[in-house]
Design a protein around this motif. Structure first.
Motif, PDB file in Angstrom:
ATOM      1  N   LEU A 170       0.513  12.759  -0.237  1.00  0.00           N
ATOM      2  CA  LEU A 170      -0.914  12.044  -0.817  1.00  0.00           C
ATOM      3  C   LEU A 170      -0.342  10.770  -1.992  1.00  0.00           C
ATOM      4  CD1 LEU A 170      -2.785  15.699  -1.751  1.00  0.00           C
ATOM      5  CD2 LEU A 170      -3.581  13.208  -0.446  1.00  0.00           C
ATOM      6  N   PHE A 188       0.079   4.520  -2.964  1.00  0.00           N
ATOM      7  CA  PHE A 188       0.185   2.109  -2.370  1.00  0.00           C
ATOM      8  C   PHE A 188      -1.067   1.363  -2.217  1.00  0.00           C
ATOM      9  CE2 PHE A 188       4.044   3.313   0.597  1.00  0.00           C
ATOM     10  CZ  PHE A 188       4.275   2.343   0.338  1.00  0.00           C
ATOM     11  N   VAL A 189      -1.942   3.251  -2.281  1.00  0.00           N
ATOM     12  CA  VAL A 189      -3.772   1.718  -2.224  1.00  0.00           C
ATOM     13  C   VAL A 189      -4.279   1.239  -3.815  1.00  0.00           C
ATOM     14  CG1 VAL A 189      -6.023   3.043  -2.194  1.00  0.00           C
ATOM     15  CG2 VAL A 189      -4.181   3.652  -0.958  1.00  0.00           C
ATOM     16  N   CYS A 240      -5.404  -6.280  -0.788  1.00  0.00           N
ATOM     17  CA  CYS A 240      -5.599  -8.105  -1.294  1.00  0.00           C
ATOM     18  C   CYS A 240      -7.476  -7.207  -1.601  1.00  0.00           C
ATOM     19  CB  CYS A 240      -5.763  -7.752   1.085  1.00  0.00           C
ATOM     20  SG  CYS A 240      -4.411  -8.013   1.804  1.00  0.00           S
ATOM     21  N   LEU A 256       2.172  16.923  -0.890  1.00  0.00           N
ATOM     22  CA  LEU A 256       1.436  16.895  -2.198  1.00  0.00           C
ATOM     23  C   LEU A 256       2.263  15.189  -2.449  1.00  0.00           C
ATOM     24  CD1 LEU A 256       1.338  19.197  -4.591  1.00  0.00           C
ATOM     25  CD2 LEU A 256      -0.574  17.681  -3.819  1.00  0.00           C
ATOM     26  N   THR A 315      -1.721  -2.057  -5.330  1.00  0.00           N
ATOM     27  CA  THR A 315      -1.641  -3.467  -4.694  1.00  0.00           C
ATOM     28  C   THR A 315      -3.012  -3.423  -3.372  1.00  0.00           C
ATOM     29  OG1 THR A 315      -0.559  -5.578  -4.515  1.00  0.00           O
ATOM     30  CG2 THR A 315       0.081  -4.089  -3.758  1.00  0.00           C
TER      31      THR A 315
END
Lengths: 385, 523
Positions: free
Chosen positions: A8, A14-15, A20, A5, A18
């Protein structure tokens, strides 16, 4: 279980945190390579952009330039740039602009109106060169084609790269401009581009990069010619090379060229008996590059002659730059104010407000040291016997 | 929401893979009853029944001249060295004169006498169990049954044609021994023994597979290999429940630590010198009958950039090659991803001239660059697979189709850009440099490509970080997968990123060992 967990969650953070974004395929972009800013008669900004046509780049045997220029007007640079999207089928990408041309008309009104956009925008390239036009509009410069290069902007940037070796102009990138604008006790000096021929220039070879433009605050006030520019470069130690032309010892008609191999200039400000002196030291190493006179120049007396004459020439160049700055413009274009601030902060506090007028009245001391190193492949010239 | 998370966690828990469960239910072992029939006729009938009237089962009745006793020679045609049986068994039995005190002989004494005085074979035993007898028979032994006796004489006369010792095709070397293992385990053991003439080289055999009874031998250097690892390996081998083992890959899949990881945690090789080199480092080899591929445990990541030739060439050159291999590993996994993210996100980092070339190359391509890249990567993998499976005679057609039709034509048709073809070609060449990680590299390449196409460099970095975390987590037989590489140790460094001169390596006692690791297994 907890570990998974946690993993996840970390991945989710992370996704989402931030990344690009703003994904754009290359073939959806119009790559701008040069931009020019003028001002129209009804006081609007006129933006001219040179955009690459990739289809022509890939086309074999294509003769001509692989670019197209678009011109729009707007009240601000950003507005004009956005208007371009309505003209061009592609989104204009400004991340690779190599050259920013400031039109004379616009420069006289003050360049900061436009510079803020370029400084603020995250995409704009800070390494792009900046140049000011002299006697023509930025639009004409940006629209000029090139025979030798597929992309005319490359022709002009290369011309700027090489022009500094003639010692007739300086090279300023946008990031350098930002830095210099933020310095106190100093006025901007930017390179200029001229027209070589009488009629309207069509090709980049009709233009010439030489001389500099002097700005008071952000407004263009005057131009320095080649001679004065060289003096400016000696003083600020930014001379990259050039040719010194001297009269020969025997006749004024016959000339000698010295190639400047290495030059070192040093600005200093000195206080003696409550009097400030502006000092310049220049050390230069020259090679004999050419002579029109039949005299052998490699003898001791002749070398002394060359050293003394070259010192005179350099001194004259430096003096002319000072004359222009102190007498005519009354502007500290060299940055002596910055030196004063560093070495005599208390004096700077006093003179801060009226530094330019103080600068104009200060005496100058010029000290030039010249050395002749080599004479090329000859010791004495070949003479018809 | 809670339910979904719970489900997801449940699935992940399942994926975590604990110790292997019994995949095969216990097969009823081949049971034929324990007693060998006393009468020869009965024995013959029984054997025919067990072997389903197999044509190759040969039963040769004879009368032993010495004892005037009926006997039966049984063997399986094709598995037995007939000449040797004829000369060494049949001839003495049928021609030798009886011994002096022949008249008092019981059956037991006849058998002893036969083994001691008549049968001229090195390997000759007496067996009373029918199951064991049939097992031996199937292995190729020759069996002699006596009338009225329930024990059998088993003469080992195995002989079948095997492939000779040839240069392995998978691990070509320029400098180094050219011999490779064969399918015959005895030959393989011989190849190893010939390299190390010391009784410390230990072989321990078991047979695996309910039907195949494949001989599996573990091999290590006593005193160098870690006893914990040997114990663990034996435990895992013993837990294998399978009917047939055709290749060492079967064993690999049963004993590896992380079956779901893209990284292999068990190595394999076809070359005896490689095996010996690894044994000297404390590793353990698993030889399996019927395949030239020998397994090596534990397998560390650093071994992917080590090649046997590194140790045969001079250290400076070998070190250069090591760096090159690390670079190739990087290129082959990330280059397409980098290219795609540069094309779609990071236009500003490319030098201007290259950028202009990129735009020119991209012009007119109907696909997005990620689709283009995925397409080309898949085309290359298809080509590679086809090249492997095609009969050699048609192999040339593949290279023509691959090079001309797909390489050139895709570019000319405007489906892929020439730069993409170069990127894929470079990636492909780099991936051939590390053949052991071939599948891993392909998996990572696709993963990075997708991450890069969604989130650019940030995504690639993220994916690489996730990969590194995974690599830091996994172990092979209790040894950290990345040991000798991360954290950079001074002694391990001598033979990881660089290959120090041999004289400095030989004084170094670092070997693979689980000491210092609190929980070597079952992590």
């Amino acid at each position: 279980m907890k570990k998974i967990l946690l993993m996840l969650l970390i991945v989710a953070i992370f996704v989402s945190m931030t990344g690009c974004w703003n994904m754009r395929e290359l073939n959806e972009l119009g790559v701008a390579v040069a931009a020019g800013i003028d001002i129209t008669e009804d006081d609007l900004l006129e933006l001219t952009v040179q955009v690459v046509v990739p289809r022509r780049l890939a086309q074999e045997g294509y003769e001509g330039n692989a670019v197209i220029t678009y011109t729009t007007t707007g009240r601000t640079v950003f507005e004009a740039l956005r208007k371009l999207t309505a003209i061009a089928s592609r989104k204009i990408y400004i991340g690779h602009i190599q050259l920013l041309v400031i039109g004379e008309s616009f420069a006289r009104k003050g360049i900061m109106d436009a510079i803020d956009f370029f400084e603020r925008d995250h995409e704009f390239r800070r390494q792009s060169y900046i140049i000011v036009t002299n006697g023509l509009t930025a639009k004409e410069v940006v629209e000029a084609g090139s025979i030798i290069e597929l992309i005319p902007a490359i022709h002009l940037t290369k011309a700027i790269d090489n022009a500094i070796y003639s010692g007739a102009t300086r090279k300023v990138s946008l990031i350098q401009l930002f830095k210099e604008t933020n310095k106190v006790g100093h006025h901007l000096v930017l390179p200029t581009i001229h027209q070589r021929i009488e009629k309207d220039p069509e090709l980049a070879k009709d233009l010439r990069v030489t001389g500099t433009a002097v700005f008071k605050n952000d407004m263009l006030v005057s131009y320095l010619d080649e001679f004065e520019t060289r003096g400016y470069l000696w003083i600020t130690n930014t001379l990259e090379g050039g040719i010194l032309v001297l009269p020969s010892p025997t006749s004024k008609e016959e000339l000698i060229s010295l190639e400047i191999m290495k030059s070192e200039g040093k600005m200093r400000i000195k206080k003696e008996n409550d009097q400030l002196y502006l000092m310049v030291e220049a050390n230069v190493n020259c090679n004999i590059g050419e002579q029109q006179t039949p005299t052998t120049l490699t003898s001791m007396e002749m070398i002394d002659y060359l050293i003394n004459t070259s010192r005179e020439v350099i001194k004259a160049e430096i003096t002319s730059a000072f004359k222009k700055a102190q007498d005519e413009l009354q502007l500290d274009i060299f940055g002596y104010g910055d030196l004063l601030k560093k070495h005599y902060p208390e004096l700077w506090m006093v003179h801060q407000e009226d530094w330019d007028s103080v600068f104009s009245s200060l005496p100058i001391q010029i000290d030039v040291d010249s050395k002749i190193r080599r004479s090329g492949q000859l010791l004495q010239p070949t003479l018809p016997k | 929401m809670d339910v979904i998370l719970r489900r997801l966690a449940g699935v992940l828990q399942y994926l975590k893979y604990n110790t292997p469960k019994h995949i095969h239910t216990e097969l009823s072992a081949l049971q034929y009853g324990d007693n060998i029939p006393v009468s020869l006729e009965e024995a013959e009938a029984k054997l025919r029944e067990i072997l389903h009237n197999d044509e190759s089962l040969i039963l040769r009745p004879l009368r032993i001249k010495a004892f005037n006793h009926r006997a039966l020679i049984i063997y399986i045609n094709g598995l037995t060295d007939k000449k040797s049986i004829e000369v060494n068994v049949l001839r003495p039995l049928m021609t030798e004169e009886p011994p002096e005190d022949f008249s008092y002989c019981t059956n037991k004494e006849i058998i002893n006498s036969l083994i001691n005085e008549y049968i001229q074979s090195l390997d000759c035993i007496v067996e009373a169990s029918l199951n064991a007898m049939i097992e031996k028979l199937m292995e190729g032994a020759t069996i002699i049954l006596l009338e009225g006796e329930a024990t059998a004489i088993i003469v080992n006369s195995i002989e079948w044609t095997t492939r000779g010792v040839t240069e392995p095709e998978t691990e070509a070397v320029i400098r180094g021994p050219r011999e490779g293992f064969t399918e015959d385990i005895l030959t393989n053991i011989t190849l190893l023994r010939r390299k190390i003439k010391s009784p410390k080289l230990t072989f321990e055999s078991t047979s695996l597979g309910t039907y195949s009874k494949t001989c599996v031998t573990i091999c290590y250097l006593d005193g160098i290999a870690d006893t914990e690892i040997i114990k663990e390996l034996k435990k895992r081998l013993a837990a294998i429940k399978i009917d047939t083992i055709l290749e060492s890959g079967y064993i690999e899949q049963f004993i590896e630590d992380y079956p779901l990881s893209p990284f292999p945690s068990i190595g394999n090789t076809e070359k005896p010198d490689v095996v010996i080199g690894k044994l000297m480092e404390g590793r353990i080899a698993v030889l399996c009958d019927g395949t030239p591929f020998v397994l090596l445990v534990p397998r560390l990541f650093v071994e992917n950039i080590q090649v046997s030739e590194d140790y045969y060439t001079r250290s400076l050159y070998a070190t250069t090659l090591r760096f090159l291999r690390v670079f190739a590993l990087f290129i082959s996994t990330t280059l397409p991803a980098l290219y795609v993210s540069i094309q779609t996100f990071h236009h500003e980092i490319v030098p201007f001239r290259l950028f202009i070339a990129l735009t020119a190359a991209r012009e007119g391509i109907p696909f997005t660059s990620v689709v283009e890249a995925l397409m080309m990567v898949c085309i290359f993998e298809l080509l590679k697979e086809a090249g492997l499976r095609m009969p050699k005679a048609v192999g040339q057609a593949i290279s023509i189709v691959g090079a001309i039709v797909l390489g050139q034509a895709t570019v000319e048709a405007g489906i892929a850009s020439p730069l993409m073809v170069i990127v894929i070609a470079l990636t492909a060449i780099s991936s051939f440099i590390i053949p052991a990680l071939d599948g891993t590299i392909f998996f990572l390449r696709i993963a990075y490509l997708i991450a890069g196409s969604i989130m650019g460099f940030y995504g690639i970095t993220l994916a690489i970080v996730v990969t590194l975390i995974h690599m830091c987590n996994i172990k092979s037989f209790g040894i950290h997968y990345l040991s000798a590489m991360i954290p950079i140790p001074q002694s391990g460094l001598k033979d990881s990123y660089i290959r120090a001169p041999l004289w400095s390596l030989f004084f170094d006692n670092t070997s693979v060992s689980s000491s210092g690791d609190e929980n070597p297994t079952n992590d």
